[in-house]
Design a protein around this motif. Structure first.
Motif, PDB file in Angstrom:
ATOM      1  N   ARG A 311       0.846  -1.165  -0.266  1.00 15.14           N
ATOM      2  CA  ARG A 311       0.098   0.020  -0.049  1.00 15.14           C
ATOM      3  C   ARG A 311       0.891   1.338  -0.248  1.00 15.14           C
ATOM      4  N   TYR A 312       1.969   1.239   0.895  1.00 11.42           N
ATOM      5  CA  TYR A 312       2.699   2.515   1.191  1.00 11.42           C
ATOM      6  C   TYR A 312       3.536   2.757  -0.341  1.00 11.42           C
ATOM      7  N   CYS A 315       2.093   4.770  -2.969  1.00 11.79           N
ATOM      8  CA  CYS A 315       1.872   6.273  -2.740  1.00 11.79           C
ATOM      9  C   CYS A 315       2.851   6.932  -3.547  1.00 11.79           C
ATOM     10  N   SER A 345       2.754  -2.022  10.266  1.00 13.50           N
ATOM     11  CA  SER A 345       2.550  -0.997   9.652  1.00 13.50           C
ATOM     12  C   SER A 345       3.971   0.015   9.788  1.00 13.50           C
ATOM     13  N   SER A 349       6.821   0.385   6.720  1.00 11.52           N
ATOM     14  CA  SER A 349       7.319   1.927   6.551  1.00 11.52           C
ATOM     15  C   SER A 349       8.857   2.055   6.581  1.00 11.52           C
ATOM     16  N   TRP A 364      11.368  10.317   3.253  1.00  9.79           N
ATOM     17  CA  TRP A 364       9.800  10.146   3.820  1.00  9.79           C
ATOM     18  C   TRP A 364       9.097  11.373   3.427  1.00  9.79           C
ATOM     19  N   LEU A 368       3.517   9.940   2.071  1.00  9.56           N
ATOM     20  CA  LEU A 368       3.740   8.724   2.855  1.00  9.56           C
ATOM     21  C   LEU A 368       3.342   8.976   4.358  1.00  9.56           C
ATOM     22  N   HIS A 371      -0.508   8.552   4.551  1.00  7.31           N
ATOM     23  CA  HIS A 371      -1.261   7.282   4.495  1.00  7.31           C
ATOM     24  C   HIS A 371      -0.575   6.611   5.673  1.00  7.31           C
ATOM     25  N   SER A 372       0.362   6.472   6.139  1.00  5.18           N
ATOM     26  CA  SER A 372       1.058   5.689   7.003  1.00  5.18           C
ATOM     27  C   SER A 372       0.817   6.002   8.361  1.00  5.18           C
TER      28      SER A 372
END
Length: 431
Positions: A311-312, A315, A345, A349, A364, A368, A371-372
């Motif tokens: 998912r990340y 992004c 999670s 990350s 970063w 990011l 969403h994280s």
């Protein structure tokens, strides 16, 4: 000459057949008005006579259009006659209630005026207050409380609108789903449980994870299955002390449960007994499966870092080689007991941030962080721990993951040089 029984039977049968033919002709005439085909359409499945009739055919009554009109007329006549009778009764009651004083002409005139008034508007009692008009407008929409309102996603952080036509991607709920998984992680937080295992050591666990990775490759299982199997093993070992001889049984049974949860076609139990070199019996594996499920209260939908990592990575639209490098870091962390306490999670990350710095793709960024939910300060300890793990010399007997990611299918990311610690610290400071 007397008639024999055979002739009588033939004559009776002829009369009966004529009646049946007459009835059949009547049925055919009705069937011309209402067509009901009893035979199934071409290609339709046949009716299962071995079971009860689950159709509503026995409840259907055939009604002809002509009969419907006649019955409708009868009902209309009945309602009209009933309404006339009720009106006559009310008029008689009203005429009887009028005072007997006055001439017959005045009585007749007052009755006519009262009947007109009754026809124009209903009779109202003066003593009762006037009825207020009923408000038929729709009720106002209730305000949704602030704590359950759906937060709007800024346009610059929207990564799901491109999949608006793909219902399988769930673009309307993707952000909410991963936020829910992130909150659910708090239920599955672990600590270093080796103090509760007098017969086990961290090295034994490392050997077990290395073996599970090899099984995942041989069976061609999903990576999600591997991650979930490791999670199930850790959660069971954190609650139940076992002997070292049962450790492989716990790992293989956890992999079996993960296969049933993730795989489309999970391998049979015999395959798991075979990979254990028939060290355990079928009954032992089934009993261990029941013990694991009971100890976890059948709640095995544990959030894993592999899903967050995918998912990340969307992004920032990273390439498949960068995503595979982050997956290599994440899979290497499965073998270390120190990463058991990390949330999925947060670990995902940190692995992605380290892969971005290794590929010189920046640090970063705000999308990011949005969403994280993690800032760079939250990821620094995990990134440093990952770097020290990869920098440490590895055992030659435990190189399954490195050999796996040295293949061309995985872009040979395991052979890439490790990023310098000074470059990494500089990226962490500037982000």
């Amino acid at each position: 000459m007397p008639i024999t029984r055979g002739k009588k039977a033939k004559e009776a049968a002829g009369k009966k057949a004529s009646k049946v033919n007459a009835a059949a002709s009547e049925n055919q005439e009705e069937a011309t008005q209402v067509k009901r085909s009893s035979s199934p359409p071409h290609g339709a499945p046949k009716k299962r006579t071995a079971f009860i009739d689950i159709t509503n055919a026995h409840k259907v009554t055939i009604s002809l259009p002509g009969r419907k009109r006649e019955s409708a007329k009868k009902v209309e006549k009945k309602t009209n006659s009933a309404s006339v009778l009720s009106k006559n009764q009310t008029n008689l009651q009203k005429s009887s209630s009028v005072s007997s004083e006055g001439s017959p002409a005045e009585k007749e005139r007052s009755d006519v005026e009262e009947e007109k008034k009754n026809n124009e508007e209903p009779q109202r009692d003066d003593s009762s207050p006037a009825e207020e008009p009923v408000d038929v407008s729709p009720p106002a929409a209730r305000e949704v409380p602030a704590h359950i309102q759906r937060q709007p996603i800024p346009a610059e952080f929207d990564i799901d609108s491109d999949n608006s036509e793909d219902c399988y991607m769930c673009p309307e709920y993707a952000k909410d789903i991963f936020d829910y998984l992130k909150k659910r992680e708090e239920k599955f937080v672990l600590s270093n449980y080796m103090d509760k295992q007098p017969y086990l050591s961290p090295d034994m666990r490392t050997i077990l994870i290395d073996w599970l990775v090899e099984v995942q490759e041989n069976f061609e299982l999903f990576h999600e299955t591997l991650y979930l199997a490791v999670k199930l093993t850790d959660h069971y070992l954190s609650k139940v002390p076992i002997h070292r001889d049962m450790l492989q049984l716990v790992g293989s049974t956890a992999l079996l449960i993960a296969c049933k949860f993730e795989e489309r076609c999970p391998p049979p139990i015999e395959d798991f007994l075979y990979i254990c070199d028939d060290a355990y019996k079928r009954r032992e594996l089934i009993n261990m499966e029941a013990n694991i499920l009971k100890s976890l209260s059948f709640d095995i939908n544990i959030p894993i870092p592999y899903r967050f990592l995918r998912r990340y990575a969307r992004c920032v639209n990273v390439g498949m080689d960068t995503l595979t490098l982050a997956r290599f870091f994440c899979e290497m962390s499965l073998m270390e007991i120190d990463f058991v306490l990390e949330r999925g999670s947060r670990l995902a990350s940190a692995c992605l941030l380290m892969a971005l710095v290794t590929k010189n793709l920046g640090g970063w960024c705000p999308i990011l962080q949005f969403h994280s939910g993690y800032q760079v300060s939250d990821l620094k300890p995990v990134v440093r721990k990952l770097h020290s793990m990869l920098q440490a010399p590895s055992d030659d007997n435990l190189k399954t993951i490195r050999n796996k990611y040295s293949h061309k299918v995985f872009f040979e990311v395991a052979s890439l040089p490790l990023v310098d610690i000074n470059v990494l610290e500089k990226a962490l400071a500037s982000s």
